[in-house]
Design an enzyme around this catalytic site. Structure first.
Site, mmCIF file in Angstrom:
data_model
loop_
_atom_site.group_PDB
_atom_site.id
_atom_site.type_symbol
_atom_site.label_atom_id
_atom_site.label_comp_id
_atom_site.label_asym_id
_atom_site.label_seq_id
_atom_site.Cartn_x
_atom_site.Cartn_y
_atom_site.Cartn_z
ATOM 1 C CG HIS A 111 5.515 1.729 8.491
ATOM 2 N ND1 HIS A 111 5.286 1.016 9.647
ATOM 3 C CD2 HIS A 111 4.401 1.565 7.738
ATOM 4 C CE1 HIS A 111 4.096 0.465 9.613
ATOM 5 N NE2 HIS A 111 3.541 0.766 8.457
ATOM 6 C CB THR A 145 -0.941 0.002 1.217
ATOM 7 O OG1 THR A 145 -0.166 -0.248 2.407
ATOM 8 C CG2 THR A 145 -1.980 -1.106 1.086
ATOM 9 C CE LYS A 169 -1.431 -0.524 14.185
ATOM 10 N NZ LYS A 169 -1.773 -0.814 12.770
ATOM 11 C CG ASP A 182 -2.862 -6.033 12.540
ATOM 12 O OD1 ASP A 182 -1.980 -6.918 12.474
ATOM 13 O OD2 ASP A 182 -2.802 -4.976 11.885
ATOM 14 N NE ARG A 208 -5.856 -1.855 4.445
ATOM 15 C CZ ARG A 208 -4.706 -1.633 5.066
ATOM 16 N NH1 ARG A 208 -3.893 -0.714 4.600
ATOM 17 N NH2 ARG A 208 -4.379 -2.317 6.137
ATOM 18 C CG HIS A 250 5.883 -2.794 7.506
ATOM 19 N ND1 HIS A 250 5.794 -1.635 6.767
ATOM 20 C CD2 HIS A 250 4.695 -3.423 7.345
ATOM 21 C CE1 HIS A 250 4.610 -1.566 6.180
ATOM 22 N NE2 HIS A 250 3.925 -2.638 6.528
ATOM 23 C CE LYS A 279 -5.317 0.504 7.744
ATOM 24 N NZ LYS A 279 -4.458 1.631 8.099
ATOM 25 C CD GLN A 323 -3.858 -12.658 5.567
ATOM 26 O OE1 GLN A 323 -4.292 -11.521 5.393
ATOM 27 N NE2 GLN A 323 -3.243 -13.022 6.677
ATOM 28 C CE LYS A 361 1.178 5.550 11.130
ATOM 29 N NZ LYS A 361 1.022 5.860 9.704
ATOM 30 C CB THR A 362 6.596 11.722 13.897
ATOM 31 O OG1 THR A 362 6.609 11.982 12.483
ATOM 32 C CG2 THR A 362 7.610 10.635 14.216
#
Length: 407
Positions: A46, A41, A228, A193, A87, A49, A83, A172, A231-232
């Site tokens: 990041h 995606t 999580k 998740d 998406r 991951h 989510k 999946q 993230k900033t």
């Protein structure tokens, strides 16, 4: 060699397993082919991951065979897990570009030579599926009532769940079946998740192949508040150095909460656990040494030792007069711009420190912006050549993000 399962338990990775004793015994007696999925995606991994990457590295070092499954097919549907709304749909062209980029990144950390490990795109088998055959052969093994109890679907029922997304679990699960047939893959790994999808895939392998299949999930990287990690205010901490320079990655980890140090050292470094526990037990100013080691070790894994040393030197330079500042992110600008003067808000947006002047204004009002170590309270401030010291100007956003302007 230590059982890989014991290593993962000791370091705090494992959250849930389908069959704990059987998985441990399996990893003890044979080289196991296992897989983890990465949906393309975005064009880069990041920080979040990287827990998955670290697990795969531990497993491969213990002699097991990783399959890095790039979800070029599943990304065309979108995973509803975690989510609150559907998406955004990407074009097939964008998905293909992202998939290739992720494959190249993951291959830096794992041996995916086709013997010791594999990098595979599930578009290979999903794109050409005949829908009627798929529903007849695979759909019959799924109970809609049971699917609706899965957390990934339950959390979406109030806002609405599209039939498109409802197919994701089947797809999946089919991946696990296909990998089992092609590579004798016996184990699926994923973030917590993904538990519902992993259970479903293992169950499908057992139903269709009448053979054992297993799954386990590991912790998501979170802050002390349960959010999580990675993230900033400006977005994710990316593995791609063009998106997040090594210095920024280093600084992010150098500034994590004291309470997160031991857990993050265990998950994101290869330091022995006795050393992890020693560093995690440090208190007061001493804990900063542990954070520096964490930041250095992780930056070294992601970007190599040379870049980690540069980031470390740049971080120390911020607190040392006359030190080398060359590795802090910087931009060369025309001196004439500052002879006329430019608004601080415009400058921050031009440098990419903020996404808009509105965001820059809010940061200034909140006391989150400094120029040359002086907190700025006037959002109308103009930056001129008089603000530069030896042709250099340092802007700090928040506690962690620095950018140097040179003229």
């Amino acid at each position: 060699m230590k059982n890989a399962y014991d290593t993962l338990v000791e370091r705090g990775f494992i959250e849930q397993t389908t069959h704990e004793e059987e998985i441990r015994e399996l990893l003890e007696k044979e080289s196991v082919t296992f897989y983890t999925g990465f949906d393309p995606t975005a064009d880069s991994l990041h920080l979040g991951h990287f827990v998955q990457i670290m697990v795969m590295m531990h497993m491969q070092q213990a002699g097991h065979k990783p399959v890095a499954l790039i979800g070029g097919g599943t990304a065309m549907v979108g995973d509803p897990s975690g989510k609150t709304e559907m998406r955004k749909m990407l074009t097939e062209e964008d998905i293909d570009k992202n998939a290739e980029s992720l494959k190249n990144q993951i291959s830096k950390y794992l041996d995916l030579d086709g013997e010791k490990g594999y990098a595979i795109n599930n578009k290979e088998w999903l794109k050409g599926l005949n829908y009627i055959d798929f529903i007849r052969d695979i759909g019959k093994h799924f109970s809609v009532n049971r699917m609706l109890t899965a957390e990934c679907f339950k959390s979406r029922m109030e806002k609405g769940l599209s039939f498109l997304e409802f197919n994701y679990m089947l797809m999946q699960s089919y991946d696990f079946l296909e990998l089992h047939k092609r590579y004798n893959c016996k184990l699926e790994l994923g973030g917590n998740d993904q538990w519902s999808n992993i259970l479903s895939g293992a169950d499908l392998v057992r139903r269709v192949e009448s053979e054992s299949a297993y799954g386990l999930t590991f912790k998501l990287l979170t802050t002390s508040e349960g959010k999580k990690m990675g993230k900033t205010e400006s977005g994710a901490i990316w593995v791609d150095p063009n998106k997040t320079p090594p210095f920024e990655m280093y600084q992010y980890l150098r500034n994590i909460d004291d309470t997160n140090v031991e857990n993050t050292l265990a998950l994101l470094t290869f330091l022995p656990m006795d050393e992890v526990k020693r560093l995690g037990s440090l208190e007061g100013a001493e804990i900063n040494k542990a954070k520096e080691i964490l930041a250095f070790e992780f930056t070294k894994i992601v970007h190599g030792e040379e870049e980690a040393i540069k980031a470390q030197k740049a971080a120390k330079a911020l607190f040392s007069d006359g030190a080398d500042m060359s590795n802090i992110p910087s931009t060369d600008m025309d001196k004439s711009i500052f002879e006329k003067g430019i608004g601080l808000l415009d400058l921050m947006t031009d440098l990419g420190l903020t996404s808009s002047n509105g965001e820059a204004r809010r940061l200034v009002k909140q006391g989150g912006v400094s120029v040359n170590d002086e907190k700025i309270t006037d959002f109308k401030k103009e930056i001129t050549s008089d603000d530069f010291e030896d042709g250099k100007l340092m802007i700090r956003k928040g506690k962690k993000k620095y950018h140097q302007v040179k003229i």
